[in-house]
Design an enzyme around this catalytic site. Structure first.
Site: not given
Length: 339
Positions: A68, A134
């Protein structure tokens, strides 16, 4: 022609995502001389599935690494011996990020800083981070975290000292057919006879997975460090997408979801001070850089855009039509697609 990836070791964070898989396929097919290709992600099931498609028996260069980006120590271990890092890991669903802000920040901001730190701790030579439209003038948390991520990667070039590492960013619009995007969503919804429309005026930039792959490879090969690359791509109207997929479906207006814009931007007028036209791409250059701007302009035949220039999906000069969308959907998303 000798590949610039020959005998190089490459790691893709978020490598089991749509773009990660497309990059994997492209690199293994077009650059067979790559030494290692490491798929780094936290989803063991997706890694298991991807390993069926790209087995180590068929592709001895490939490796799968569970981890991760929130875990810096794991990143440092994974980056040892790696030449190039492509950072594609992110929490990307706008409405989910709005309701789970802390989780989004941990992955998109903390994870980005961890990648930068892990690169400095090891001997990574080049880093390309994926951004999003975005992130330009963001109004939602996802965009704000990706803008922060962009800034972290670009600023990393200022603190590298004598380290030859180069960090750059690629920013593009909706990837046609990617996980969670509108086109596969509409194709699935078509069976119900109803397509939910957020706003009839909505537009989006459109890029194919291959277009995204090409941008990453361009940045990996040509970036001098600090550039933010933006592709010249068409826009589509959401109503044209609905018509292309379900011409006989009822179009139900449901309203804009939390954090959504009617139109997306990739370059704002404020960015125009630092934006150059490279031909196929625009690039937003950092305000401070360690290389000579005049040399950069000559090397890439870069042309400064006019002051006040902006790049907005609603004001684009290049548009997909209903027919071109149907052709693209069949080509890039669903071979069996029929309107």
């Amino acid at each position: 022609m000798e590949s610039f990836l020959n005998n190089k070791s490459i790691l893709i964070t978020g490598g089991t995502g749509s773009l990660g898989k497309a990059l994997t396929k492209y690199i293994l097919e077009k650059h067979p001389g790559v030494r290692r290709l490491i798929i780094f992600s936290r989803d063991e099931q997706k890694q298991f599935q991807m390993a069926q498609e790209f087995s180590e028996g068929d592709y001895p260069q490939i490796r799968f690494f569970i981890g991760d980006v929130r875990d810096k120590e794991r990143l440092i271990r994974a980056f040892k011996g790696v030449d190039y890092v492509i950072h594609a890991a992110a929490m990307k669903h706008v409405h989910i990020a709005e309701y789970n802000p802390e989780e989004c920040i941990k992955t998109n901001v903390g994870g980005a800083q961890n990648v930068v730190d892990a690169c400095f701790e090891t001997e990574v030579g080049r880093v390309v981070a994926l951004s999003t439209d975005k992130a330009c003038a963001p109004i939602n948390l996802y965009g704000a975290t990706k803008l922060t991520s962009d800034k972290l990667f670009i600023a990393a070039n200022n603190i590298k000292g004598d380290n030859p590492i180069r960090f750059s960013v690629v920013r593009y619009g909706n990837v046609m057919g990617s996980n969670g995007s509108v086109i596969p969503f509409f194709i699935k919804k078509k069976e119900s006879g109803k397509l939910p429309i957020t706003d009839v005026n909505m537009t989006r930039f459109n890029i194919s997975l291959q277009g995204g792959v090409d941008m990453v490879m361009h940045a990996l090969k040509y970036a001098w460090g600090g550039e933010l690359f933006v592709p010249k791509i068409p826009s589509y109207r959401i109503m044209d997408v609905a018509e292309a997929i379900g011409p006989n479906c009822e179009k139900t207006i449901i309203g804009i979801r939390p954090g959504e814009k009617v139109h997306e931007e990739m370059i704002t007028p404020s960015d125009s001070f630092y934006t150059y036209d490279l031909g196929k791409y625009y690039t937003i250059l950092p305000a401070t850089h360690k290389w000579d701007l005049k040399e950069f302009v000559e090397e890439f035949n870069a042309k400064k855009v006019s002051l006040g220039f902006s790049y907005n999906s609603g004001q684009n000069e290049d548009w997909e039509t209903v027919e071109s969308l149907r052709k693209l959907i069949k080509e890039h998303v669903d071979l069996n697609f029929k309107a």
